[in-house]
Scaffold this active site. Sequence first.
Site, short mmCIF file in Angstrom:
data_model
loop_
_atom_site.label_atom_id
_atom_site.label_comp_id
_atom_site.label_asym_id
_atom_site.label_seq_id
_atom_site.Cartn_x
_atom_site.Cartn_y
_atom_site.Cartn_z
N LYS A 1 1.31 -57.06 115.51
CA LYS A 1 1.49 -57.05 114.05
C LYS A 1 2.96 -56.91 113.68
O LYS A 1 3.42 -57.50 112.71
CB LYS A 1 0.64 -55.94 113.40
CG LYS A 1 1.05 -54.54 113.78
CD LYS A 1 0.13 -53.51 113.18
CE LYS A 1 0.31 -52.17 113.83
NZ LYS A 1 1.74 -51.72 113.93
N ARG A 76 -3.80 -47.35 107.17
CA ARG A 76 -4.63 -47.20 108.36
C ARG A 76 -5.85 -46.33 108.11
O ARG A 76 -6.64 -46.12 109.02
CB ARG A 76 -3.80 -46.55 109.47
CG ARG A 76 -3.19 -47.55 110.46
CD ARG A 76 -2.29 -46.76 111.38
NE ARG A 76 -2.09 -47.29 112.68
CZ ARG A 76 -0.93 -47.84 113.08
NH1 ARG A 76 0.06 -48.01 112.26
NH2 ARG A 76 -0.79 -48.23 114.33
N ARG A 115 4.66 -54.34 127.06
CA ARG A 115 5.69 -54.46 126.01
C ARG A 115 6.95 -53.66 126.34
O ARG A 115 6.89 -52.53 126.78
CB ARG A 115 5.11 -53.95 124.69
CG ARG A 115 6.15 -53.80 123.60
CD ARG A 115 5.54 -53.72 122.24
NE ARG A 115 4.68 -52.56 122.04
CZ ARG A 115 4.03 -52.34 120.91
NH1 ARG A 115 4.12 -53.20 119.91
NH2 ARG A 115 3.27 -51.28 120.78
N ARG A 148 7.67 -47.91 125.20
CA ARG A 148 7.22 -46.89 124.26
C ARG A 148 6.34 -45.84 124.94
O ARG A 148 5.49 -46.16 125.76
CB ARG A 148 6.41 -47.55 123.14
CG ARG A 148 7.25 -47.88 121.94
CD ARG A 148 6.51 -48.71 120.94
NE ARG A 148 5.28 -48.11 120.44
CZ ARG A 148 4.58 -48.59 119.43
NH1 ARG A 148 5.02 -49.67 118.80
NH2 ARG A 148 3.46 -48.03 119.03
N ARG A 159 -5.58 -44.70 120.87
CA ARG A 159 -5.19 -45.44 119.66
C ARG A 159 -6.32 -46.37 119.22
O ARG A 159 -6.55 -46.55 118.02
CB ARG A 159 -3.90 -46.25 119.93
CG ARG A 159 -2.67 -45.33 120.05
CD ARG A 159 -1.54 -45.99 120.82
NE ARG A 159 -0.92 -47.11 120.13
CZ ARG A 159 -0.09 -47.97 120.73
NH1 ARG A 159 0.21 -47.84 122.01
NH2 ARG A 159 0.44 -48.95 120.04
#
Length: 203
Positions: A1, A76, A115, A148, A159
């Site tokens: 996103k 959220r 990532r 991260r 998550r």
Amino acid sequence: KGTQAREVSKEFAVPQISTGDILREAVKKQTPLGLAAKVKMEAGELVPDEVVCGIVEERIGEADCAKGFILDGFPRTLAQAQFVDRVLEAKGRGNPLVVNIRVDQEVLMKRLTGRRTCAVCGEIYNVYYDPPKQEGVCDKDGGKLLHRADDNEETIRQRLVAYENQTSPLIEYYRQKNLLHDVDGNREPEVVAEELCHFLKGA
Ligand code: AMP
């Protein structure tokens, strides 16, 4: 996103407001906000509504948001969505356009565990799909690539639980209001961005 929000931000020349980025910056600077958010973020849980709503309210009051803005990773929760409704109404703005980027769980897991983000320019790489030329170093500016703290498998599972329990009800919330646009996010980022921008131009 985040990748898509960045593309849309460039295309339409409106700011990208990423609550995750703002929170990570606060964590890095060890501000009181950052210290409170860090525990939640590293556990893969959501930061309290009052905290994130406060961040968003302050940010969208800035001059560069006058012509519109992209909220990335917000709302959220239902309370956050109702907050958006109130703020937009108070500002005399119309309804938001809401984009639901759908990605299969296995693809998502690989995108997140693989990532890496440049500490200097924020460019995103993926060690499986889109590795940098030299491991750990940004192709563009030689910046160090960071992994991260919440991009490990265990935290990602948390998550996803938070998403399922607290965020997924928003799909119905916005679908009922006829504001939701679904996009297939399993494809290459460029293909997704093109479709998304095309939709937004016609909206
Ligand atoms: P993101 O960068 O969007 O993946 O967000 C990273 C983390 O920041 C999330 O897992 C949450 O802990 C926190 N966070 C970001 N945006 C929100 C939000 N709108 N509400 C609550 N927590 C958030």
